[in-house]
Design an enzyme around this catalytic site. Sequence first.
Site, PDB file in Angstrom:
ATOM      1  N   ASP A   1     -25.889 -14.354  28.937  1.00 46.95           N
ATOM      2  CA  ASP A   1     -25.434 -12.950  28.917  1.00 46.95           C
ATOM      3  C   ASP A   1     -25.993 -12.147  30.100  1.00 46.95           C
ATOM      4  O   ASP A   1     -25.276 -11.336  30.691  1.00 46.95           O
ATOM      5  CB  ASP A   1     -25.844 -12.261  27.607  1.00 46.95           C
ATOM      6  CG  ASP A   1     -24.914 -12.605  26.450  1.00 46.95           C
ATOM      7  OD1 ASP A   1     -23.757 -13.005  26.709  1.00 46.95           O
ATOM      8  OD2 ASP A   1     -25.346 -12.478  25.288  1.00 46.95           O
TER       9      ASP A   1
ATOM     10  N   LYS B   1     -27.623 -15.072  17.277  1.00 46.36           N
ATOM     11  CA  LYS B   1     -28.269 -15.318  18.572  1.00 46.36           C
ATOM     12  C   LYS B   1     -29.784 -15.482  18.471  1.00 46.36           C
ATOM     13  O   LYS B   1     -30.372 -16.299  19.167  1.00 46.36           O
ATOM     14  CB  LYS B   1     -27.938 -14.183  19.544  1.00 46.36           C
ATOM     15  CG  LYS B   1     -26.488 -14.199  20.002  1.00 46.36           C
ATOM     16  CD  LYS B   1     -26.235 -13.127  21.033  1.00 46.36           C
ATOM     17  CE  LYS B   1     -24.793 -13.143  21.477  1.00 46.36           C
ATOM     18  NZ  LYS B   1     -24.506 -12.210  22.557  1.00 46.36           N
TER      19      LYS B   1
HETATM   20  N1  LIG Z   1     -19.338  -8.105  26.880  1.00 47.27           N
HETATM   21  C1  LIG Z   1     -20.084  -9.102  26.461  1.00 47.27           C
HETATM   22  O1  LIG Z   1     -20.005 -10.231  26.923  1.00 47.27           O
HETATM   23  C2  LIG Z   1     -21.091  -8.813  25.389  1.00 47.27           C
HETATM   24  C3  LIG Z   1     -22.176  -9.681  25.191  1.00 47.27           C
HETATM   25  C4  LIG Z   1     -23.087  -9.361  24.183  1.00 47.27           C
HETATM   26  C5  LIG Z   1     -22.881  -8.227  23.400  1.00 47.27           C
HETATM   27  N2  LIG Z   1     -21.813  -7.407  23.633  1.00 47.27           N
HETATM   28  C6  LIG Z   1     -21.610  -6.176  22.858  1.00 47.27           C
HETATM   29  O2  LIG Z   1     -22.774  -5.390  23.002  1.00 47.27           O
HETATM   30  C7  LIG Z   1     -22.968  -4.610  21.812  1.00 47.27           C
HETATM   31  C8  LIG Z   1     -24.396  -4.810  21.314  1.00 47.27           C
HETATM   32  O3  LIG Z   1     -24.535  -6.150  20.883  1.00 47.27           O
HETATM   33  P1  LIG Z   1     -25.932  -6.664  20.290  1.00 47.27           P
HETATM   34  O4  LIG Z   1     -25.747  -8.105  20.005  1.00 47.27           O
HETATM   35  O5  LIG Z   1     -27.073  -6.250  21.138  1.00 47.27           O
HETATM   36  O6  LIG Z   1     -26.005  -5.839  18.914  1.00 47.27           O
HETATM   37  P2  LIG Z   1     -27.318  -5.493  18.077  1.00 47.27           P
HETATM   38  O7  LIG Z   1     -28.338  -6.575  18.244  1.00 47.27           O
HETATM   39  O8  LIG Z   1     -26.826  -5.130  16.717  1.00 47.27           O
HETATM   40  O9  LIG Z   1     -27.928  -4.187  18.778  1.00 47.27           O
HETATM   41  C9  LIG Z   1     -27.217  -2.987  18.862  1.00 47.27           C
HETATM   42  C10 LIG Z   1     -28.175  -1.839  19.145  1.00 47.27           C
HETATM   43  O10 LIG Z   1     -27.402  -0.638  19.236  1.00 47.27           O
HETATM   44  C11 LIG Z   1     -28.267   0.456  18.991  1.00 47.27           C
HETATM   45  N3  LIG Z   1     -27.528   1.438  18.187  1.00 47.27           N
HETATM   46  C12 LIG Z   1     -26.843   1.256  17.038  1.00 47.27           C
HETATM   47  N4  LIG Z   1     -26.298   2.406  16.626  1.00 47.27           N
HETATM   48  C13 LIG Z   1     -26.641   3.375  17.519  1.00 47.27           C
HETATM   49  C14 LIG Z   1     -26.384   4.778  17.674  1.00 47.27           C
HETATM   50  N5  LIG Z   1     -25.636   5.462  16.791  1.00 47.27           N
HETATM   51  N6  LIG Z   1     -26.898   5.422  18.758  1.00 47.27           N
HETATM   52  C15 LIG Z   1     -27.631   4.749  19.678  1.00 47.27           C
HETATM   53  N7  LIG Z   1     -27.916   3.427  19.580  1.00 47.27           N
HETATM   54  C16 LIG Z   1     -27.424   2.744  18.531  1.00 47.27           C
HETATM   55  C17 LIG Z   1     -29.492  -0.089  18.260  1.00 47.27           C
HETATM   56  O11 LIG Z   1     -30.612   0.031  19.136  1.00 47.27           O
HETATM   57  P3  LIG Z   1     -31.897   0.939  18.761  1.00 47.27           P
HETATM   58  O12 LIG Z   1     -32.071   0.787  17.273  1.00 47.27           O
HETATM   59  O13 LIG Z   1     -32.991   0.343  19.557  1.00 47.27           O
HETATM   60  O14 LIG Z   1     -31.562   2.344  19.154  1.00 47.27           O
HETATM   61  C18 LIG Z   1     -29.167  -1.566  18.039  1.00 47.27           C
HETATM   62  O15 LIG Z   1     -30.286  -2.391  18.151  1.00 47.27           O
HETATM   63  C19 LIG Z   1     -21.896  -5.081  20.819  1.00 47.27           C
HETATM   64  O16 LIG Z   1     -20.807  -4.176  20.862  1.00 47.27           O
HETATM   65  C20 LIG Z   1     -21.474  -6.430  21.373  1.00 47.27           C
HETATM   66  O17 LIG Z   1     -20.140  -6.757  21.037  1.00 47.27           O
HETATM   67  C21 LIG Z   1     -20.915  -7.683  24.603  1.00 47.27           C
END
Ligand SMILES: NC(=O)c1ccc[n+]([C@@H]2O[C@H](COP(=O)([O-])OP(=O)(O)OC[C@H]3O[C@@H](n4cnc5c(N)ncnc54)[C@H](OP(=O)(O)O)[C@@H]3O)[C@@H](O)[C@H]2O)c1
Length: 277
Positions: A109, A73
């Site tokens: 999103d 992304k």
């Molecule tokens: N439903 C939908 O349409 C949709 C759309 C987009 C994404 N999603 C879902 O949303 C989730 C996040 O996606 P993303 O693309 O943003 O992923 P990402 O860029 O990898 O970001 C995930 C964030 O989670 C936090 N994190 C990771 N482990 C953690 C822990 N143990 N405790 C607290 N925070 C933690 C971190 O933030 P910090 O380091 O800042 O704490 C990290 O930056 C995924 O599961 C994805 O499948 C769903």
Amino acid sequence: MNENANDPGRCFGVFGDPVGHSRSPDMLNAAFAAMGMPHRYFAFHVRPHALANALAGARAMGLGGLNLTVPHKRAAVAHMDRLAPEAARIGAINTVLIRRGELIGHNTDGAGFLDALAELGGNPPRHAVVLGGGGAARSVVDGLRHGETAAEVVWVSREPARLPALDGVARCGYGDLGEALAGCELLVNATTVGMRGGPERFASPLPLERLRRGTRVVDLVYPRAPGGLLDEADNVHARTQDGLATLLWQGVRALELWLGIALPASVVATMRRALNR
Ligand SMILES: NC(=O)c1ccc[n+]([C@@H]2O[C@H](COP(=O)([O-])OP(=O)(O)OC[C@H]3O[C@@H](n4cnc5c(N)ncnc54)[C@H](OP(=O)(O)O)[C@@H]3O)[C@@H](O)[C@H]2O)c1
């Protein structure tokens, strides 16, 4: 494959790594079939080093549009000819519109999240807490700030100093969450906690008992994890929603961009059924 599937504008897809779990092909192909269109949507496993070539290929072959998922992304931004305003603000794209050889980056999103939130009922939230500092969180924060009421947001990260400073957004760590939860109308999990193969627990336990009865709790993760955040939120009488709702509506928004039409409610219902919602 339909003989027209490779005609300009009739072939669509999602680039991801991994991509096998994506629910988008089922959802989008169901929509095309419901509209009697020959268009088709495919999942393409594109590794990070191949993204530039894959996008160039999509342009060269005249695909109609693409979705991008983890980990593309943010990286794809550099390969766009133009960005829609929300994509420029967020610095990430989930939808590419391909027109006359131009790649135009969008991010549906945030708007999809707001559409899904509307299904939970209630007024647009004035105070929201968003967990996570990744791409999904950035889209949600942007949607909340640029939505109907420009909600005041508390943005929570394990490293809050690394979050961008935005108007109307306070940054905080997990240790300082109690006050924010007590005052919010909406809590959003935009971390990978609870995702299959992701971390099982938050950096520190969430004091959900501070939430007021009826507070909306949205988990962007899908499928819903048994015993996870939403079960805990149900126990404190929150109104809960899992990530399939946002998945549906970001897909509706992407399809509307590609086709240049507003989707009839019956087609949205077909897409919802394809997700088993
Ligand atoms: N439903 C939908 O349409 C949709 C759309 C987009 C994404 N999603 C879902 O949303 C989730 C996040 O996606 P993303 O693309 O943003 O992923 P990402 O860029 O990898 O970001 C995930 C964030 O989670 C936090 N994190 C990771 N482990 C953690 C822990 N143990 N405790 C607290 N925070 C933690 C971190 O933030 P910090 O380091 O800042 O704490 C990290 O930056 C995924 O599961 C994805 O499948 C769903």
